[in-house]
Design an enzyme around this catalytic site. Structure first.
Site, PDB file in Angstrom:
ATOM      1  N   THR A 149     -39.513 -69.530 -19.989  1.00 31.75           N
ATOM      2  CA  THR A 149     -38.661 -69.463 -18.810  1.00 31.75           C
ATOM      3  C   THR A 149     -38.664 -67.993 -18.410  1.00 31.75           C
ATOM      4  OG1 THR A 149     -36.646 -69.009 -20.037  1.00 31.75           O
ATOM      5  CG2 THR A 149     -37.203 -71.327 -19.694  1.00 31.75           C
ATOM      6  N   SER A 151     -36.670 -65.848 -18.790  1.00 28.68           N
ATOM      7  CA  SER A 151     -35.992 -64.949 -19.714  1.00 28.68           C
ATOM      8  C   SER A 151     -36.482 -65.063 -21.152  1.00 28.68           C
ATOM      9  CB  SER A 151     -34.486 -65.249 -19.695  1.00 28.68           C
ATOM     10  OG  SER A 151     -34.252 -66.576 -20.117  1.00 28.68           O
ATOM     11  N   CYS A 152     -37.522 -65.874 -21.418  1.00 27.33           N
ATOM     12  CA  CYS A 152     -37.841 -66.150 -22.820  1.00 27.33           C
ATOM     13  C   CYS A 152     -38.684 -65.058 -23.458  1.00 27.33           C
ATOM     14  CB  CYS A 152     -38.544 -67.491 -22.969  1.00 27.33           C
ATOM     15  SG  CYS A 152     -40.309 -67.428 -22.683  1.00 27.33           S
ATOM     16  N   GLY A 153     -39.364 -64.235 -22.648  1.00 30.39           N
ATOM     17  CA  GLY A 153     -40.047 -63.092 -23.220  1.00 30.39           C
ATOM     18  C   GLY A 153     -41.479 -63.328 -23.643  1.00 30.39           C
TER      19      GLY A 153
END
Length: 316
Positions: A149, A151-153
């Site tokens: 996502t 924001s998951c990195g």
């Protein structure tokens, strides 16, 4: 083939009994004056997707996803998620879809007779999809919840490599669209968003022909859910892959949404908002025409400019 799955928002009126909406009393302020009024909010509830799979005599049951969504079209949402994750490739991979905690046969669907238009009830917050015995489930992929996502990195390179392992073979993209048609898409989608009219709080995803005809629309509080519902409805109707189709997004174009378009076979993706850099990479890697910042009188083309016809070109 008849659609088999859930109810369609397009085929039912928005009413007081619609669980996609909630009425509340608010205080409306204008200047220093205040008065009580009724307002409509977009409903948001969790949906758990469960998968029943495996050979006869060794079936397994696994919860694979929980998402916050606008109630309605739940079966389409669940199937669209599975299709875009590469779990199912054909509608006949699915044996049955049901709300498992109701114990009411009218709330289930058998693939043999393709029943349609199941009513939504607010306590239906779990969908169970039973696969045929010969369908292999990529558990590692599902447990990763499919790469990323925002924001998951996980890095872009790893995401693209992962996508290459499950995506359909690259095909020549021959779908063209006139520039005048591109400009008509947002208003066509907006005019058909009946729940948005009442709440102002939903994302929309629309499927169009290259001539600009609206073929399908789904709305949800989640951008990904709206796309999954739309693509799931096409999958259940046995109309995938969606060659020569245009997907319009009411918001921005992210990596996940381009991945979903790719898995469904969509040729053109247009977004009212901005694309991410990774979305552009996916479009270029798999030759999807990608349009962003689509407004009344301007838009950007990030891939496939030669397939957007009727433009006068210049250096400015």
């Amino acid at each position: 083939m008849d659609t088999f799955g859930a109810e369609t928002n397009q085929d039912r009126d928005i009413s007081d009994g619609d669980h996609s909406l909630e009425r509340v009393v608010i205080d409306r302020v204008a200047g220093i004056s205040s008065q009580q009024a009724e307002d409509c909010l977009a409903a948001e509830e969790p949906l758990e997707i469960q998968l029943d799979y495996g050979p006869s005599g060794a079936r397994a049951l696994k919860s694979i996803s929980v998402t916050m969504r606008t109630p309605g079209n739940d079966f389409e949402l669940a199937v669209g998620f599975l299709m875009t994750e590469g779990v199912v490739q054909d509608v006949n991979d699915i044996r049955r879809i049901s709300y498992p905690h109701r114990g009411d046969v009218s709330d289930s669907v058998e693939s043999a007779d393709r029943k349609t238009a199941l009513p939504y009830r607010s306590r239906n917050n779990v969908v169970l999809i039973e696969l045929e015995t010969d369908v292999t489930v990529p558990l590692a992929t599902l447990e990763r919840n499919f790469y990323t996502t925002s924001s998951c990195g996980i890095c872009g390179k790893a995401s693209l490599l992962a996508l290459q392992t499950v995506c359909p073979p690259r095909r020549e993209n021959t779908t063209t669209i006139q520039v005048e048609t591109v400009y008509t898409l947002p208003s066509s989608l907006r005019n058909a968003q009946r729940v948005f009219d009442r709440t102002g709080g939903l994302h929309g995803a629309g499927l169009f022909s290259p001539e600009g005809k609206l073929l399908g629309l789904r709305e949800d509080v989640g951008r990904h859910n709206a796309v999954d519902k739309l693509l799931g409805s096409e999958f259940l109707a046995d109309r995938t892959p969606l060659r020569h189709r245009v997907l319009l997004l009411s918001g921005r174009a992210s990596f996940e949404l381009l991945q979903k378009a790719l898995m469904s076979g969509v040729s053109i993706v247009a977004a009212v908002g901005a694309p991410s850099n990774l979305a552009v990479q996916v479009a270029r890697e798999f030759d999807i025409t990608l349009i962003g910042f689509l407004r009344q009188d301007h838009f950007n083309i990030y891939n496939g400019a030669a397939r957007v016809l009727g433009r006068s070109t210049g250096n400015g």
